[in-house]
Design a protein around this motif. Structure first.
Motif, PDB file in Angstrom:
ATOM      1  N   MET A 103       0.845  -1.195   0.000  1.00 33.63           N
ATOM      2  CA  MET A 103       0.000   0.000   0.000  1.00 33.63           C
ATOM      3  C   MET A 103       0.880   1.245   0.000  1.00 33.63           C
ATOM      4  SD  MET A 103      -1.483   0.006   3.913  1.00 33.63           S
ATOM      5  CE  MET A 103      -0.533   0.674   5.276  1.00 33.63           C
ATOM      6  N   THR A 104       0.268   2.374  -0.212  1.00 34.65           N
ATOM      7  CA  THR A 104       1.001   3.626  -0.250  1.00 34.65           C
ATOM      8  C   THR A 104       1.626   3.917   1.111  1.00 34.65           C
ATOM      9  OG1 THR A 104      -1.067   4.805   0.232  1.00 34.65           O
ATOM     10  CG2 THR A 104      -0.393   4.651  -2.084  1.00 34.65           C
ATOM     11  N   ARG A 105       2.733   4.647   1.084  1.00 37.08           N
ATOM     12  CA  ARG A 105       3.411   5.030   2.321  1.00 37.08           C
ATOM     13  C   ARG A 105       3.204   6.520   2.566  1.00 37.08           C
ATOM     14  NH1 ARG A 105       9.812   4.001   3.872  1.00 37.08           N
ATOM     15  NH2 ARG A 105       9.853   5.343   5.735  1.00 37.08           N
ATOM     16  N   PRO A 106       2.710   6.886   3.743  1.00 39.68           N
ATOM     17  CA  PRO A 106       2.511   8.306   4.045  1.00 39.68           C
ATOM     18  C   PRO A 106       3.836   9.061   3.968  1.00 39.68           C
ATOM     19  CG  PRO A 106       1.438   6.923   5.685  1.00 39.68           C
ATOM     20  CD  PRO A 106       2.291   6.025   4.862  1.00 39.68           C
ATOM     21  N   ALA A 107       3.803  10.286   3.466  1.00 41.40           N
ATOM     22  CA  ALA A 107       5.024  11.068   3.280  1.00 41.40           C
ATOM     23  C   ALA A 107       5.805  11.248   4.579  1.00 41.40           C
ATOM     24  CB  ALA A 107       4.671  12.428   2.674  1.00 41.40           C
ATOM     25  N   GLY A 108       5.113  11.384   5.704  1.00 44.38           N
ATOM     26  CA  GLY A 108       5.805  11.638   6.962  1.00 44.38           C
ATOM     27  C   GLY A 108       6.055  10.412   7.806  1.00 44.38           C
ATOM     28  N   PHE A 109       5.786   9.219   7.269  1.00 37.00           N
ATOM     29  CA  PHE A 109       5.904   7.994   8.071  1.00 37.00           C
ATOM     30  C   PHE A 109       7.342   7.475   8.063  1.00 37.00           C
ATOM     31  CE2 PHE A 109       5.450   3.306   8.549  1.00 37.00           C
ATOM     32  CZ  PHE A 109       4.930   3.298   9.835  1.00 37.00           C
ATOM     33  N   ARG A 110       7.931   7.362   9.248  1.00 38.26           N
ATOM     34  CA  ARG A 110       9.299   6.854   9.384  1.00 38.26           C
ATOM     35  C   ARG A 110       9.288   5.626  10.285  1.00 38.26           C
ATOM     36  NH1 ARG A 110       9.412   9.707   5.839  1.00 38.26           N
ATOM     37  NH2 ARG A 110      10.601  11.621   5.446  1.00 38.26           N
ATOM     38  N   PHE A 111      10.102   4.646   9.950  1.00 39.24           N
ATOM     39  CA  PHE A 111      10.225   3.453  10.790  1.00 39.24           C
ATOM     40  C   PHE A 111      11.591   2.828  10.594  1.00 39.24           C
ATOM     41  CE2 PHE A 111       8.958   1.803   6.701  1.00 39.24           C
ATOM     42  CZ  PHE A 111       9.560   0.553   6.598  1.00 39.24           C
ATOM     43  N   ARG A 112      11.975   2.009  11.562  1.00 39.18           N
ATOM     44  CA  ARG A 112      13.209   1.237  11.457  1.00 39.18           C
ATOM     45  C   ARG A 112      12.870  -0.144  10.903  1.00 39.18           C
ATOM     46  NH1 ARG A 112      15.567   1.369  17.423  1.00 39.18           N
ATOM     47  NH2 ARG A 112      13.358   1.033  17.849  1.00 39.18           N
ATOM     48  N   SER A 113      13.686  -0.633   9.998  1.00 32.38           N
ATOM     49  CA  SER A 113      13.444  -1.972   9.454  1.00 32.38           C
ATOM     50  C   SER A 113      13.327  -2.973  10.597  1.00 32.38           C
ATOM     51  CB  SER A 113      14.586  -2.371   8.523  1.00 32.38           C
ATOM     52  OG  SER A 113      14.611  -1.548   7.376  1.00 32.38           O
ATOM     53  N   GLY A 114      12.256  -3.809  10.545  1.00 30.12           N
ATOM     54  CA  GLY A 114      12.001  -4.789  11.589  1.00 30.12           C
ATOM     55  C   GLY A 114      10.885  -4.395  12.539  1.00 30.12           C
ATOM     56  N   GLU A 115      10.452  -3.136  12.493  1.00 34.10           N
ATOM     57  CA  GLU A 115       9.380  -2.684  13.384  1.00 34.10           C
ATOM     58  C   GLU A 115       8.014  -3.112  12.853  1.00 34.10           C
ATOM     59  OE1 GLU A 115      10.770   1.165  15.864  1.00 34.10           O
ATOM     60  OE2 GLU A 115      10.198   1.604  13.797  1.00 34.10           O
ATOM     61  N   PHE A 116       6.998  -2.992  13.715  1.00 30.66           N
ATOM     62  CA  PHE A 116       5.632  -3.287  13.291  1.00 30.66           C
ATOM     63  C   PHE A 116       4.748  -2.060  13.476  1.00 30.66           C
ATOM     64  CE2 PHE A 116       5.564  -4.524  17.820  1.00 30.66           C
ATOM     65  CZ  PHE A 116       4.390  -3.959  18.265  1.00 30.66           C
ATOM     66  N   ALA A 117       3.601  -2.105  12.803  1.00 34.24           N
ATOM     67  CA  ALA A 117       2.617  -1.026  12.905  1.00 34.24           C
ATOM     68  C   ALA A 117       1.257  -1.636  13.204  1.00 34.24           C
ATOM     69  CB  ALA A 117       2.565  -0.227  11.603  1.00 34.24           C
TER      70      ALA A 117
END
Length: 270
Positions: free
Chosen positions: A38-52
Motif C-alpha cells: 500500500m502507499t506510504r505516508p510522506a511523513g511515516f518513518r520506521f526502522r526496518s524490523g518494526e511493526f505497525a
C-alpha cells in the motif's frame, strides 16, 4: 458485508492519529497466506524490523492488529504479509481487500526486532515460522543489516512447502535487485524447512538446532555468544523453545534500551 474504508468517505471516518492508505497490490500465496502493498505516508518513518497497527473500519468502528512492516525502511511503499483467519476480527475482512481499497494504520511504529537492539557481532540468525518472516523480509532488504554483519542466516519453517514461497520470492527479488544484489552478495543464507510434507529440509527449527543439523547444513559452527546474534519471530511455542536454546548457548536477550545477543518479537496478528 463489511467493506474496507472507501476513498470517498475515508476523510469522514479516519480516526485521529491514523493514516488511511491505498492498497496497491494483493498477492494470495495459499488459502492461508497473502501479501499486500500500500502507499506510504510522506511523513511515516520506521526502522526496518518494526511493526505497525493495521486496521479497517468494521461496522463503523476501527479494528487494529499488529503487523510487522515487511518492506525495508527505504522503500517508497509499505508491504505486509498476513495469515487468513476465517473468524479473525480483522483478517476475515483484510483478506478480501483489493487494489484501490483503503487501509488504516496508526502513526507510531514500534518493535524489538531492530538492529539497534543487538550488540555487534559477526553472524545474524533470523529464526521465523509462518508469517513471522515478515520483519525479516524488511531486514534482509536493508543495506544496514549487511554493514553490521558478515553473514545473515534466515530460517523459515512452515507446515507445507507452498507456504515457503514468500521467502523464496524475497531472496529472488534481492538477487535481481539493481543495488541490493551487489550489497548482499553471498552474505545471505536462506534455510527453509517444512514439518508436514516431504522436503529436502524437514523438521522444526528447534529440533534441527538441537541435533546440529542446522549448523551442518549451513557449514557454520554451533551458536557462540561471542560472534552470533539472533532474532526470533513466530508462534508462542516457537518463541519459547528457540529462546531456551539461545540462552542455553550463552546468548542473552536484549531490548531497545538494553542491547544484547538476541531479541524476540511478541506482537501477534489475529
Amino acid at each position: 458485508m463489511n467493506a474496507p474504508v472507501t476513498t470517498e468517505n475515508a476523510e469522514l471516518i479516519v480516526p485521529e492519529g491514523v493514516y488511511a492508505e491505498t492498497v496497491l497490490s494483493v498477492t494470495h500465496y495459499t488459502d492461508h497466506l497473502f501479501r499486500f502493498r500500500m502507499t506510504r505516508p510522506a511523513g511515516f518513518r520506521f526502522r526496518s524490523g518494526e511493526f505497525a497497527m493495521i486496521g479497517l473500519m468494521v461496522e463503523g468502528k476501527p479494528i487494529y492488529r499488529a503487523y510487522s512492516i515487511a518492506s525495508p525502511s527505504w522503500d517508497e511503499e509499505l508491504e505486509f504479509f498476513s495469515i487468513k483467519v476465517p473468524d479473525g476480527p480483522l483478517t476475515q475482512h483484510l483478506q478480501k481487500i483489493q487494489p484501490g481499497d483503503r487501509v488504516l494504520m496508526r502513526k507510531k511504529p514500534t518493535g524489538t526486532l531492530v538492529l539497534d537492539a543487538l550488540t555487534p557481532g559477526k553472524r545474524l540468525y533470523m529464526f521465523s515460522t509462518g508469517t513471522g518472516i515478515a520483519p525479516f523480509a524488511s531486514l534482509i532488504r536493508d543495506p544496514e543489516t549487511y554493514e553490521k554483519f558478515e553473514e545473515v542466516i534466515l530460517t523459515h519453517t512452515c507446515r507445507e512447502v507452498a507456504e515457503l514461497k514468500y521467502g523464496y520470492d524475497l531472496v529472488d527479488e534481492i538477487k535481481n535487485h539493481e543495488f541490493l544484489a551487489d550489497i548482499v552478495g553471498d552474505k545471505l543464507k536462506h534455510y527453509a524447512t517444512v514439518t508436514r510434507e516431504d522436503y529436502p529440509f524437514k523438521g522444526r527449527i528447534t529440533d534441527l538446532m538441537e541435533s546440529g543439523k542446522l549448523y551442518a547444513d549451513l557449514g557454520v559452527p554451533p551458536l557462540d555468544p561471542a560472534v552470533d546474534r539472533g532474532m526470533i519471530c513466530g508462534s508462542s511455542a516457537m518463541l519459547k523453545d528457540t529462546k531456551a536454546l539461545l540462552e542455553k548457548a550463552g546468548l542473552t536477550e536484549g531490548a531497545n534500551n538494553k542491547p544484547a545477543e538476541f531479541v524476540i518479537e511478541r506482537a501477534f496478528v489475529g
